[in-house]
Design a protein around this motif. Structure first.
Motif, mmCIF file in Angstrom:
data_model
loop_
_atom_site.group_PDB
_atom_site.id
_atom_site.type_symbol
_atom_site.label_atom_id
_atom_site.label_comp_id
_atom_site.label_asym_id
_atom_site.label_seq_id
_atom_site.Cartn_x
_atom_site.Cartn_y
_atom_site.Cartn_z
ATOM 1 N N ILE A 144 39.809 36.294 34.721
ATOM 2 C CA ILE A 144 39.852 36.217 36.206
ATOM 3 C C ILE A 144 39.714 34.646 36.583
ATOM 4 N N ALA A 145 40.403 34.337 37.951
ATOM 5 C CA ALA A 145 40.138 32.841 38.357
ATOM 6 C C ALA A 145 40.202 32.737 39.664
ATOM 7 N N PRO A 146 39.603 31.835 40.546
ATOM 8 C CA PRO A 146 39.774 31.754 41.973
ATOM 9 C C PRO A 146 41.355 31.762 42.402
ATOM 10 N N GLY A 147 41.447 32.715 43.415
ATOM 11 C CA GLY A 147 43.111 32.637 43.744
ATOM 12 C C GLY A 147 43.592 33.956 43.455
ATOM 13 N N ASP A 148 42.901 34.418 42.446
ATOM 14 C CA ASP A 148 43.700 35.643 41.820
ATOM 15 C C ASP A 148 43.364 37.030 43.023
ATOM 16 N N LYS A 149 44.606 37.771 43.147
ATOM 17 C CA LYS A 149 44.695 38.835 43.892
ATOM 18 C C LYS A 149 43.883 39.939 43.133
ATOM 19 N N VAL A 150 42.973 40.710 43.712
ATOM 20 C CA VAL A 150 42.164 41.857 43.118
ATOM 21 C C VAL A 150 42.429 42.866 43.987
ATOM 22 N N ARG A 151 41.879 44.140 43.434
ATOM 23 C CA ARG A 151 41.781 45.369 44.344
ATOM 24 C C ARG A 151 40.332 46.301 43.800
ATOM 25 N N VAL A 152 39.718 46.467 44.723
ATOM 26 C CA VAL A 152 38.620 47.239 44.571
ATOM 27 C C VAL A 152 38.814 48.777 44.545
ATOM 28 N N LEU A 153 38.276 49.340 43.679
ATOM 29 C CA LEU A 153 38.650 50.759 43.520
ATOM 30 C C LEU A 153 37.192 51.619 43.301
ATOM 31 N N PRO A 154 37.332 52.837 43.978
ATOM 32 C CA PRO A 154 38.365 53.770 44.347
ATOM 33 C C PRO A 154 38.848 53.536 45.654
ATOM 34 N N SER A 155 38.383 52.734 46.585
ATOM 35 C CA SER A 155 38.938 52.357 47.862
ATOM 36 C C SER A 155 40.283 51.935 47.876
ATOM 37 N N GLY A 156 40.599 50.994 47.060
ATOM 38 C CA GLY A 156 41.962 50.531 47.194
ATOM 39 C C GLY A 156 42.092 49.160 48.065
ATOM 40 N N LYS A 157 40.964 48.755 48.421
ATOM 41 C CA LYS A 157 41.068 47.528 49.360
ATOM 42 C C LYS A 157 41.392 46.283 48.438
ATOM 43 N N THR A 158 42.257 45.406 48.979
ATOM 44 C CA THR A 158 42.402 44.333 48.240
ATOM 45 C C THR A 158 41.903 43.145 48.646
ATOM 46 N N SER A 159 41.923 42.049 48.251
ATOM 47 C CA SER A 159 41.504 40.670 48.604
ATOM 48 C C SER A 159 41.692 39.605 47.563
ATOM 49 N N THR A 160 41.334 38.531 47.618
ATOM 50 C CA THR A 160 41.642 37.347 46.877
ATOM 51 C C THR A 160 40.148 36.681 46.466
ATOM 52 N N VAL A 161 40.067 36.210 45.090
ATOM 53 C CA VAL A 161 38.767 35.693 44.563
ATOM 54 C C VAL A 161 38.758 34.308 45.130
ATOM 55 N N SER A 162 37.522 34.056 45.727
ATOM 56 C CA SER A 162 37.197 32.796 46.367
ATOM 57 C C SER A 162 36.309 31.845 45.554
ATOM 58 N N ARG A 163 35.383 32.520 44.783
ATOM 59 C CA ARG A 163 34.487 31.956 43.838
ATOM 60 C C ARG A 163 34.165 32.669 42.463
ATOM 61 N N ILE A 164 33.909 32.084 41.559
ATOM 62 C CA ILE A 164 33.123 32.780 40.240
ATOM 63 C C ILE A 164 31.958 32.099 40.178
ATOM 64 N N VAL A 165 30.940 32.981 40.380
ATOM 65 C CA VAL A 165 29.625 32.032 40.260
ATOM 66 C C VAL A 165 28.836 32.504 38.984
ATOM 67 N N THR A 166 27.901 31.487 38.444
ATOM 68 C CA THR A 166 27.078 31.931 37.244
ATOM 69 C C THR A 166 26.058 30.995 37.399
ATOM 70 N N LEU A 167 24.871 31.297 36.748
ATOM 71 C CA LEU A 167 23.714 30.306 36.961
ATOM 72 C C LEU A 167 23.811 28.939 36.557
ATOM 73 N N ASP A 168 24.867 28.660 35.551
ATOM 74 C CA ASP A 168 24.957 27.387 35.417
ATOM 75 C C ASP A 168 26.334 26.607 36.216
ATOM 76 N N GLY A 169 26.740 27.468 37.391
ATOM 77 C CA GLY A 169 27.690 26.786 38.294
ATOM 78 C C GLY A 169 28.775 27.730 38.390
ATOM 79 N N ASP A 170 29.730 27.286 39.283
ATOM 80 C CA ASP A 170 31.038 27.822 39.120
ATOM 81 C C ASP A 170 31.997 27.769 38.005
ATOM 82 N N LEU A 171 33.022 28.827 37.817
ATOM 83 C CA LEU A 171 33.568 28.535 36.855
ATOM 84 C C LEU A 171 35.253 28.564 37.308
ATOM 85 N N GLU A 172 36.037 27.816 36.625
ATOM 86 C CA GLU A 172 37.496 27.976 36.950
ATOM 87 C C GLU A 172 38.197 29.103 36.344
#
Length: 643
Positions: free
Chosen positions: A283-311
């Protein structure tokens, strides 16, 4: 004097350079160690095939034993009376006192070790049939299985069972280690015969690829280095194979993205993310994702970890994912790639490994835990049980300890899943007993049932509130439970008559009456009793939807089934009434002569005699029939129902 100072300065510079070089080497070593791949594997097979000895040898040859451990091991080996051995390597992993006394493995023992190329976690699993569930536990997280066979004994029942389970659980890498070759004189013919027999068996369970090798855990042949005692074997040593085999993490990264949500990360009003362990995919920022079971969709804005954001994040990484949109997402949901999401259903076919001493009771509700999802599930009678020796499908009404079978199950609400063959995280589950909280089975979803897609809930315009309003009453279920002869039917009949005089709309479901029609096909085994109550509960639920006050009179001996019916009802609608009568008093009445027949052996599975009764622990109403008449008991029940 200046020459001396200059000489000392040069010495200091050289020392600093050496220290810097050493520090750089240490940093490089630590960095390389940190980025080593991890292989999880198990050793399995029949009793005394040498599983613990093999792991002890691997630890010893990998220099993972400290001097004090080695001294203690040598002392233990002498104390345990090891025959002719300086070291009994099995003692390194057989940690329980009972294991050392009996010379067997009982519990799963996990050990960590590493080489220059890879890190390892190995699970030493027991070989006895009664501890098969422990083997399943160890195999559930393994990338590779080492199936050991004693060269003197060949393929045994547990060899077949463990091979089948390893393949069933989805372990792709199988090593067939023909052990104790030193005890058969390193005879190639013996080895070839075992490999040929195993190849024929493996084909029958769909296991077409495995790596055979002749070894001796005691002598060390083909463990870390090729052995001179087996010049006819040209394959890798066990350690060489373990260091180079492809791990599942690499394969998982190539699958569609899936991440079960473990918790919503909301440290303040300016941040909202969803944390979990990535099961498969990237997964990467900008990827389209779907949350299940609701089926709602969105786009990843950030991927956060303790050591900082990931590409980019990949399988087996723990991350927090943030969305561009504010959509509903909580623990138990699954975040998936938008154009290739998992399925959602509430009915499945699954393969079960039964892990409880008590047999499976079809129809009994269990907790089902799949990933971070927890739902209530009912298992139907098995379609068949698998004979691990012949792989034939046997007819079965239930599953007992260590049995493997296929059955349908349904959940009380839809869950997000993949077939286990495609995704272990979203396809593998456990069943938990609702009363004891003990894990009773491990399961693997094969596929959803077509009926789940074809049968839909039909909305109606007249609601249960309308039905209750027309009758000017609140729906309820008065569930009278107690021993046969306690007085349930008598009290229930009086309660209904009194409510009728109060112009209440009621219906009485009596245990004997429903067995003349609705439950005519059921007997009195534990499984049939469970199904009896399940059906009655469903009928009572429909009657409360119609606005009725339902009165039931059933022995209903098991707490789990009474709780199942309670969960069917709206909060506060289920009123458990314990008609509390001692067995002696109930048997003294014996109006129907049933106790006499049970005592004479003419009536099997009779509650209180040869079948248990689990009394309510916290009923809404308790009626002590030694202190109240039937009329007084009925008045007490009505007073609780209609204050």
């Amino acid at each position: 004097m200046s020459d001396v100072i200059h000489s000392n300065t040069q010495d200091l510079d050289s020392a600093y350079q050496v220290e810097n070089l050493i520090a750089e080497d240490i940093d490089a070593y630590l960095d390389a160690h940190q980025h080593k791949t991890m292989l999880r594997f198990i050793t399995c097979g029949s009793v005394d095939d040498g599983k613990s000895t093999l792991i002890g040898r691997l630890l010893y040859d990998s220099k993972m034993i400290f001097e004090d451990q080695l001294e203690a091991l040598e002392a233990d080996s002498k104390r345990m009376g090891t025959q002719g051995q300086e070291i009994d390597f099995a003692l390194l992993v057989d940690g329980l006192a009972a294991e050392r006394e009996q010379g067997i493995t009982i519990d799963v023992a996990y050990r960590f070790f590493s080489t220059e190329k890879r890190k390892f976690i190995v699970a030493d699993t027991p070989g006895h049939e009664q501890y098969t569930r422990n083997m399943v536990t160890g195999a559930s997280t393994a990338d590779l299985a080492v199936i050991l066979i004693d060269a003197r004994k060949g393929i045994l029942t547990q060899t077949r069972r463990h091979s089948y389970l390893a393949h069933l659980i989805g372990i792709r890498n199988i090593v067939l280690a023909v052990n104790k070759m030193d005890l058969v004189g390193y005879d190639q013919a013996v080895y070839d015969k075992i490999v040929a027999d195993y190849t024929e068996f493996a084909a029958g369970i769909g296991l077409t690829v495995f790596t055979p090798m002749p070894i001796s855990g005691f002598k060390g042949d083909n463990i870390t280095l090729p052995s001179e005692n087996t010049p006819w074997y040209t394959g890798p040593s066990l350690m060489q194979h373990l260091e180079t085999v492809e791990v599942d993490a690499t394969v998982n990264a190539q699958k569609p993205f899936r991440m079960p949500v473990q918790w919503v990360n909301r440290p303040n009003l300016d941040f909202r993310g969803f944390s979990g362990l990535i099961a498969t995919g990237t997964i990467a920022p900008g990827d389209k994702v779907r949350v299940l079971p609701s089926g709602k969709t969105s786009t990843v804005s950030r991927i956060v970890t303790l050591d900082g954001d990931l590409e980019q994040a990949v399988a087996n990484q723990s991350v927090t994912i943030c969305f561009e949109d504010e959509i509903d997402c909580s623990r138990g949901d699954v975040i998936a790639i938008s154009d290739n999401p998992p399925e959602v259903s509430d009915q499945f076919e699954a393969t079960f490994v039964w892990m409880a001493d008590e047999e499976m009771l079809p129809g009994r509700p269990y907790w089902l835990k799949l990933g971070t999802q927890m739902v209530s599930a009912n298992v139907q009678a098995p379609k068949y049980q698998v004979n691990v020796n012949t792989m034939e499908h046997l007819a079965a009404k239930t599953l007992e300890l260590n049995a493997i079978g296929v059955a349908n199950l349904s959940t009380d609400k839809p869950i997000v899943f993949d077939a286990y063959a495609d995704n272990h995280t979203l396809g593998g589950f456990i069943l938990i007993d609702k009363i004891t909280n003990a894990t009773v089975a491990a399961g693997m979803i094969n596929h959803s049932l077509r009926r789940a897609d074809n049968v839909h809930w039909q909305a109606t315009d007249v609601s249960r509130e309308n039905h209750a309003g027309l009758k000017n009453q609140k729906p309820a279920v008065l569930w009278l439970t107690g021993l046969s002869g306690a007085g349930k039917s008598t009290i229930a009949n009086i309660v209904e008559k009194k409510l009728a005089r109060m112009n209440r709309h009621t219906f009485l479901l009596d245990g004997d009456n429903v067995r003349h029609g609705l439950n005519k096909d059921l007997g009195f085994t534990d499984a049939d009793r469970v199904e009896n109550i399940r059906r009655v509960g469903e009928v009572a639920k429909l009657m409360t939807d119609a606005g009725l006050i339902v009165i039931t009179a059933f022995i209903s001996p098991f707490r789990a089934e009474r709780e199942m019916v309670r969960q069917m009802m709206a909060p506060g609608e289920f009123v458990e009434v314990h008609i509390d009568t001692s067995l002696a008093d109930a048997e003294a009445r014996d109006v129907k002569g049933l106790y006499a027949k049970a005592r004479a052996g003419q009536l099997k599975n009779f509650t209180g005699i040869d079948s248990p009764y689990e009394a309510p622990e916290a009923p809404e109403i308790r009626i002590d029939t030694s202190a109240l008449t039937a009329e007084e008991a009925a008045d007490a029940i009505i007073a609780r129902l209609i204050p």
